[in-house]
Design a protein around this motif. Structure first.
Motif, mmCIF file in Angstrom:
data_model
loop_
_atom_site.group_PDB
_atom_site.id
_atom_site.type_symbol
_atom_site.label_atom_id
_atom_site.label_comp_id
_atom_site.label_asym_id
_atom_site.label_seq_id
_atom_site.Cartn_x
_atom_site.Cartn_y
_atom_site.Cartn_z
ATOM 1 N N LYS A 134 0.829 -1.200 0.000
ATOM 2 C CA LYS A 134 0.000 0.000 0.000
ATOM 3 C C LYS A 134 0.867 1.256 0.000
ATOM 4 C CE LYS A 134 -4.198 -2.060 1.704
ATOM 5 N NZ LYS A 134 -4.884 -1.945 0.439
ATOM 6 N N LEU A 135 1.929 1.264 0.788
ATOM 7 C CA LEU A 135 2.829 2.423 0.815
ATOM 8 C C LEU A 135 3.523 2.607 -0.533
ATOM 9 C CD1 LEU A 135 4.310 2.007 4.392
ATOM 10 C CD2 LEU A 135 2.757 3.809 3.621
ATOM 11 N N ARG A 136 3.945 1.512 -1.151
ATOM 12 C CA ARG A 136 4.590 1.583 -2.465
ATOM 13 C C ARG A 136 3.602 2.126 -3.515
ATOM 14 N NH1 ARG A 136 9.313 -0.704 -3.897
ATOM 15 N NH2 ARG A 136 9.261 -2.044 -2.074
ATOM 16 N N ARG A 137 2.354 1.638 -3.475
ATOM 17 C CA ARG A 137 1.337 2.104 -4.416
ATOM 18 C C ARG A 137 1.076 3.603 -4.222
ATOM 19 N NH1 ARG A 137 -3.512 3.493 -3.254
ATOM 20 N NH2 ARG A 137 -3.781 2.125 -1.471
ATOM 21 N N MET A 138 0.976 4.035 -2.966
ATOM 22 C CA MET A 138 0.729 5.449 -2.711
ATOM 23 C C MET A 138 1.891 6.304 -3.213
ATOM 24 S SD MET A 138 -1.383 5.740 0.881
ATOM 25 C CE MET A 138 -0.136 5.026 1.916
ATOM 26 N N ALA A 139 3.119 5.826 -3.044
ATOM 27 C CA ALA A 139 4.286 6.557 -3.542
ATOM 28 C C ALA A 139 4.226 6.702 -5.061
ATOM 29 C CB ALA A 139 5.578 5.870 -3.117
ATOM 30 N N LEU A 140 3.816 5.637 -5.746
ATOM 31 C CA LEU A 140 3.681 5.704 -7.204
ATOM 32 C C LEU A 140 2.605 6.703 -7.613
ATOM 33 C CD1 LEU A 140 4.034 1.931 -8.141
ATOM 34 C CD2 LEU A 140 5.674 3.766 -8.610
ATOM 35 N N GLU A 141 1.507 6.740 -6.871
ATOM 36 C CA GLU A 141 0.450 7.719 -7.144
ATOM 37 C C GLU A 141 0.974 9.143 -6.954
ATOM 38 O OE1 GLU A 141 -3.549 7.242 -5.454
ATOM 39 O OE2 GLU A 141 -2.956 5.185 -4.964
ATOM 40 N N VAL A 142 1.735 9.353 -5.888
ATOM 41 C CA VAL A 142 2.311 10.678 -5.628
ATOM 42 C C VAL A 142 3.219 11.084 -6.783
ATOM 43 C CG1 VAL A 142 3.913 11.963 -4.136
ATOM 44 C CG2 VAL A 142 2.132 10.523 -3.117
ATOM 45 N N ALA A 143 4.077 10.169 -7.228
ATOM 46 C CA ALA A 143 4.986 10.465 -8.341
ATOM 47 C C ALA A 143 4.205 10.788 -9.607
ATOM 48 C CB ALA A 143 5.924 9.276 -8.581
ATOM 49 N N GLU A 144 3.148 10.041 -9.856
ATOM 50 C CA GLU A 144 2.345 10.263 -11.060
ATOM 51 C C GLU A 144 1.649 11.622 -11.034
ATOM 52 O OE1 GLU A 144 -1.633 8.276 -12.974
ATOM 53 O OE2 GLU A 144 -0.143 6.912 -12.120
ATOM 54 N N ARG A 145 1.036 11.955 -9.917
ATOM 55 C CA ARG A 145 0.295 13.221 -9.813
ATOM 56 C C ARG A 145 1.203 14.443 -9.705
ATOM 57 N NH1 ARG A 145 -4.453 12.252 -5.365
ATOM 58 N NH2 ARG A 145 -5.021 10.151 -5.992
ATOM 59 N N ASN A 146 2.468 14.218 -9.362
ATOM 60 C CA ASN A 146 3.396 15.330 -9.168
ATOM 61 C C ASN A 146 4.582 15.268 -10.123
ATOM 62 O OD1 ASN A 146 2.452 16.861 -6.582
ATOM 63 N ND2 ASN A 146 2.194 14.683 -6.131
ATOM 64 N N SER A 147 4.396 14.635 -11.261
ATOM 65 C CA SER A 147 5.515 14.406 -12.188
ATOM 66 C C SER A 147 6.154 15.694 -12.700
ATOM 67 C CB SER A 147 5.055 13.546 -13.370
ATOM 68 O OG SER A 147 4.044 14.223 -14.095
ATOM 69 N N GLU A 148 5.427 16.797 -12.694
ATOM 70 C CA GLU A 148 5.975 18.065 -13.189
ATOM 71 C C GLU A 148 6.679 18.874 -12.094
ATOM 72 O OE1 GLU A 148 5.822 18.769 -16.508
ATOM 73 O OE2 GLU A 148 4.925 16.771 -16.642
ATOM 74 N N GLU A 149 6.570 18.447 -10.858
ATOM 75 C CA GLU A 149 7.144 19.210 -9.745
ATOM 76 C C GLU A 149 8.662 19.022 -9.670
ATOM 77 O OE1 GLU A 149 5.333 21.341 -8.102
ATOM 78 O OE2 GLU A 149 3.486 20.649 -9.046
ATOM 79 N N LYS A 150 9.337 20.098 -9.306
ATOM 80 C CA LYS A 150 10.790 20.043 -9.141
ATOM 81 C C LYS A 150 11.174 19.664 -7.709
ATOM 82 C CE LYS A 150 11.888 23.396 -12.777
ATOM 83 N NZ LYS A 150 10.964 22.763 -13.657
#
Length: 163
Positions: free
Chosen positions: A14-30
């Motif tokens: 679940k933590l790994r999945r949430m991290a992937l979601e964070v990366a996906e939704r924030n892919s443009e962030e520096k």
């Protein structure tokens, strides 16, 4: 005897999945600021940071936020930082009433962040404060008398249980 609702293996997934979601939704962030609410929220923030290292290209910083979850008054951060134009992820272990997360927003809103998202490993479905959790590991309906505990050993989340 503990009534586990999340095992160590399921928690890691679940933590790994949430991290992937964070990366996906924030892919443009520096840069992403992960703000963990002490104590277990900090452990989860550091775990998410470790999972993000492989999939998020920007800078990731973890900050600790301390407050009394029952009677939030004074809120302290592990370092003073200007939140203006920052992308923030506020992290706690369990979203119960929404009170801790709501009060934790206070120092963040004194600046002008670009955005604030929230994450909880476990979310209870009866909030009494207006907080929406953006990233949820596990959502569960409980009675007001039931309590959920996230178990941490040696800075590792090893599960969650209910009583």
């Amino acid at each position: 005897m503990k009534n586990y609702i999340l095992s160590k293996e399921v928690t890691e997934k679940k933590l790994r999945r949430m991290a992937l979601e964070v990366a996906e939704r924030n892919s443009e962030e520096k840069q992403l600021l992960l703000i963990g609410i002490k104590d277990n929220g900090v452990v989860i923030a550091n775990t998410i940071k470790n999972y993000l290292k492989d999939v998020f290209k920007g800078e990731i910083k973890v900050i600790e936020l301390s407050l009394d979850k029952r009677k939030p008054g004074k809120i302290t951060l592990s370092e003073n930082i200007d939140f203006t134009d920052k992308s923030i992820l506020l992290i706690d272990d369990v979203a119960n009433s929404g009170k801790a997360m709501l009060y934790s927003l206070k120092p963040l809103l004194e600046a002008f962040p670009k955005k604030i998202e929230t994450m909880a490993l476990v979310e209870r479905t009866h909030k009494i404060f207006p907080i929406k959790v953006d990233y949820i590991g596990f959502s569960i309906s409980t009675t007001l008398d039931e309590h959920i505990y996230v178990e941490v050993v040696a800075d590792k989340v090893i599960g969650a249980w209910m009583e």
